[in-house]
Design a protein around this motif. Sequence first.
Motif, short mmCIF file in Angstrom:
data_model
loop_
_atom_site.label_atom_id
_atom_site.label_comp_id
_atom_site.label_asym_id
_atom_site.label_seq_id
_atom_site.Cartn_x
_atom_site.Cartn_y
_atom_site.Cartn_z
N GLY A 295 -0.29 13.72 -4.52
CA GLY A 295 0.43 14.79 -3.77
C GLY A 295 2.10 14.42 -3.80
N PHE A 296 2.36 13.51 -4.43
CA PHE A 296 3.90 13.29 -4.33
C PHE A 296 4.74 13.92 -5.29
CE2 PHE A 296 2.11 9.11 -3.25
CZ PHE A 296 2.61 8.77 -2.16
N ILE A 297 5.92 14.35 -4.91
CA ILE A 297 6.63 15.15 -5.83
C ILE A 297 7.36 14.38 -6.86
CG2 ILE A 297 8.93 16.43 -5.97
CD1 ILE A 297 8.46 17.63 -3.03
N GLY A 318 7.39 9.77 -3.32
CA GLY A 318 6.59 8.54 -4.20
C GLY A 318 7.00 7.09 -3.31
N PRO A 319 6.16 6.04 -3.52
CA PRO A 319 6.36 4.82 -2.86
C PRO A 319 7.33 3.94 -3.49
CG PRO A 319 4.28 4.76 -4.26
CD PRO A 319 4.85 6.31 -4.33
N PRO A 320 7.81 2.80 -2.85
CA PRO A 320 7.36 2.50 -1.62
C PRO A 320 7.92 3.45 -0.38
CG PRO A 320 9.24 1.40 -2.20
CD PRO A 320 8.96 2.06 -3.20
N MET A 321 7.04 3.40 0.52
CA MET A 321 7.31 4.56 1.90
C MET A 321 7.98 3.69 2.83
SD MET A 321 4.24 7.36 1.91
CE MET A 321 2.78 6.53 1.43
N ALA A 326 13.99 5.58 1.36
CA ALA A 326 14.47 6.93 1.67
C ALA A 326 15.99 7.35 1.71
CB ALA A 326 13.64 7.62 2.96
N ALA A 327 16.63 6.61 2.59
CA ALA A 327 17.89 6.56 2.87
C ALA A 327 18.93 6.47 1.72
CB ALA A 327 18.41 5.76 4.14
N HIS A 328 18.44 5.43 0.70
CA HIS A 328 19.11 5.02 -0.47
C HIS A 328 19.16 6.29 -1.34
CE1 HIS A 328 20.92 1.95 -2.96
NE2 HIS A 328 20.27 2.57 -4.05
N GLU A 329 17.84 6.96 -1.53
CA GLU A 329 17.69 8.04 -2.47
C GLU A 329 18.51 9.13 -1.72
OE1 GLU A 329 13.14 7.49 -4.29
OE2 GLU A 329 13.39 8.25 -1.98
N GLY A 330 18.46 9.54 -0.34
CA GLY A 330 19.24 10.49 0.19
C GLY A 330 20.74 10.66 -0.21
N ILE A 349 14.04 -3.54 -3.39
CA ILE A 349 13.98 -2.94 -2.28
C ILE A 349 13.21 -3.74 -1.43
CG2 ILE A 349 13.08 -0.71 -1.27
CD1 ILE A 349 13.10 0.69 -3.77
N PRO A 350 13.80 -4.18 -0.57
CA PRO A 350 13.21 -5.34 0.43
C PRO A 350 12.03 -4.47 1.27
CG PRO A 350 15.53 -5.37 0.80
CD PRO A 350 15.37 -4.08 0.02
N ALA A 351 11.09 -5.42 1.15
CA ALA A 351 9.66 -5.00 2.13
C ALA A 351 9.59 -5.96 3.22
CB ALA A 351 8.48 -4.80 1.29
N VAL A 352 9.53 -5.54 4.50
CA VAL A 352 9.34 -6.44 5.70
C VAL A 352 7.95 -5.87 6.57
CG1 VAL A 352 10.59 -7.53 7.76
CG2 VAL A 352 11.73 -6.88 5.52
N VAL A 353 7.30 -7.02 6.95
CA VAL A 353 6.37 -6.68 7.91
C VAL A 353 6.69 -7.39 9.17
CG1 VAL A 353 3.84 -6.66 8.22
CG2 VAL A 353 4.63 -6.63 6.09
N TYR A 354 6.91 -6.71 10.12
CA TYR A 354 7.34 -7.19 11.31
C TYR A 354 6.38 -7.93 12.28
CZ TYR A 354 11.33 -4.98 9.73
OH TYR A 354 12.52 -4.49 9.00
#
Length: 472
Positions: A295-297, A318-321, A326-330, A349-354
């Motif tokens: 379902g991703f464009i 598409g991921p990562p969500m 998103a902002a970088h792509e925008g 692309i940093p990924a963080v679990v808080y």
Amino acid sequence: MSNVRTARVAVIGGGPGGYAAAFAAADLGLDVVLVSDEPPLGGTCLNRGCIPSKALLHVAKVIRDARQARTFGVTFSEPSVDLAALRAHVGQVVSRMAGGLSHLAAQRGVEVVHGRARFTNSRELEILRPGGERELLRFQEAVVATGSRPAELVEVPAGSPRVMDSTRALALEEVPKRLLVVGGGYIGLELATVYAALGSRVSVVEMADTLLPGFDRDLVRPLMARLKRELHQVLLKTRVTSVEDDGEAVRVRFAGEHAPQDEEVFDRVLVAVGRRPNTEGLGLENTGVRVDPAGFIQVDAQRRTADPAVFAVGDVAGPPMLAHKAAHEGKLVAEVLAGRSVAFDARAIPAVVYTDPEIAACGLSEEQAKAEGRNVKVVRFPWAASGRAAASGLSEGMTKLIVDADSEVVLGVGIVGSGASELIAEGALAVEMGATAEDLRLTVHPHPTLSETVMEAAEAFYGMATHIYRKS
Ligand code: FAD
Ligand code: NAD
């Protein structure tokens, strides 16, 4: 006859992808209309995602820090939580930030239209306004930034008041005595952390053989150890097979290696098993845009879809969500629209679990390096050897670097520990700049800080970390 507007650029969706695209396009001199189906800007991230969850995680941290202070000889009484006041606090945080975004849109001359957009063709959107009236918006290029929504589980009955998605869990309707969290990913573990701190007896069920399957196991281990102490149970390799709301509680059955044999009873269930892109009802069939089986464009490196007039950014592309992706792509798309020759080429692309401890990673992971047969050397610096970590009771943490064994270029960074979310930015910069372990080793870091663990991990690459000794 519908009202007809025109704009050079139409942005659909007011989340971090959409508003970043719209603001940057306006900054670059383009005429922009942003269509958002919810009045506050900010999308999922601000209204029911990143920000409310972090406001609650901050409260959870205050409660846990107060409890942990016992080990330093300082004792506080158990907290009493005023849920209405806490909800109001979170609401104020969100509305203050949303107000700021509206103000920024107005200052830039970005016109925000409230309504639901649908393509009638590759150059026109129909906007259904909240009052039911319809407008047309004609544009030269459109940016689809419609985000994502929670995935559902077939085993879970729709409409049960006791079964929540992340949006309802963040609304903090109550603190259930017994909470089941289905899914040991980002949302499941962040919200398990919140509810456990507020007093729920939390069980987590995860179908994979580890929590947070996308992260290196050694980063997850300290979190797993903490959660085993603080949650009621963590069931790995387990699935929910039936969920029944009997009007008073939720009865759940499980299957899997460590599954409880008998039915278990919970006051609430949170389903957090991933998110699905919002591509339905958008009229994409009236354009040349192509969607993949999930379902991703489908987009290229400039975030252009198969239709040359339509771009897509953020979760829907598409991921990562993640909001920062998103902002970088925008912002990238705005530059493309302004005629700049740019493409998405972020190395990290940093990924963080808080959670507590936090887990953060960027660039190549150790498991990826292994799977790809890369010639890397992985170096670790345990926080048990950090003076600052010892002073703050954070010795369970660890910092590691994944370094190209030949060129010594830092390819990836992983950190587990309190504050990892802030520390990973140095790792992202190192990976993005193509820094070598030598660069990190020779950068003077302030003492005593947790940031020194990055420098000492780099020293470990050369077998000479000051605070750890390994006989060669
Ligand atoms: P969204 O933020 O989803 O925005 C899309 C907007 O488009 C929405 O307002 C939607 O209503 C609107 N829309 C949809 N269809 C239409 C239409 N047809 N017409 C008009 N408008 C439309 N990410 C992080 O990086 N860090 C975090 O800490 C973090 N925490 C999270 C916590 C939770 C509980 C959740 C659920 C998510 C979290 N995320 C986090 C993920 C993050 O929220 C998303 O990656 C991010 O919001 C994606 O931005 P986006 O602009 O692509 O879409
Ligand atoms: P997720 O993909 O992070 O985790 C879902 C988990 O559920 C996985 O571990 C998966 O194995 C498990 N699962 C799937 N089906 C299951 C089943 N039937 N039974 C048991 N377990 C099952 O998804 P999420 O936690 O819903 O979050 C969605 C996305 O939102 C994340 O991937 C992330 O991109 C974004 N997010 C980011 C942050 C952050 O950056 N801190 C926070 C929250 C959400």
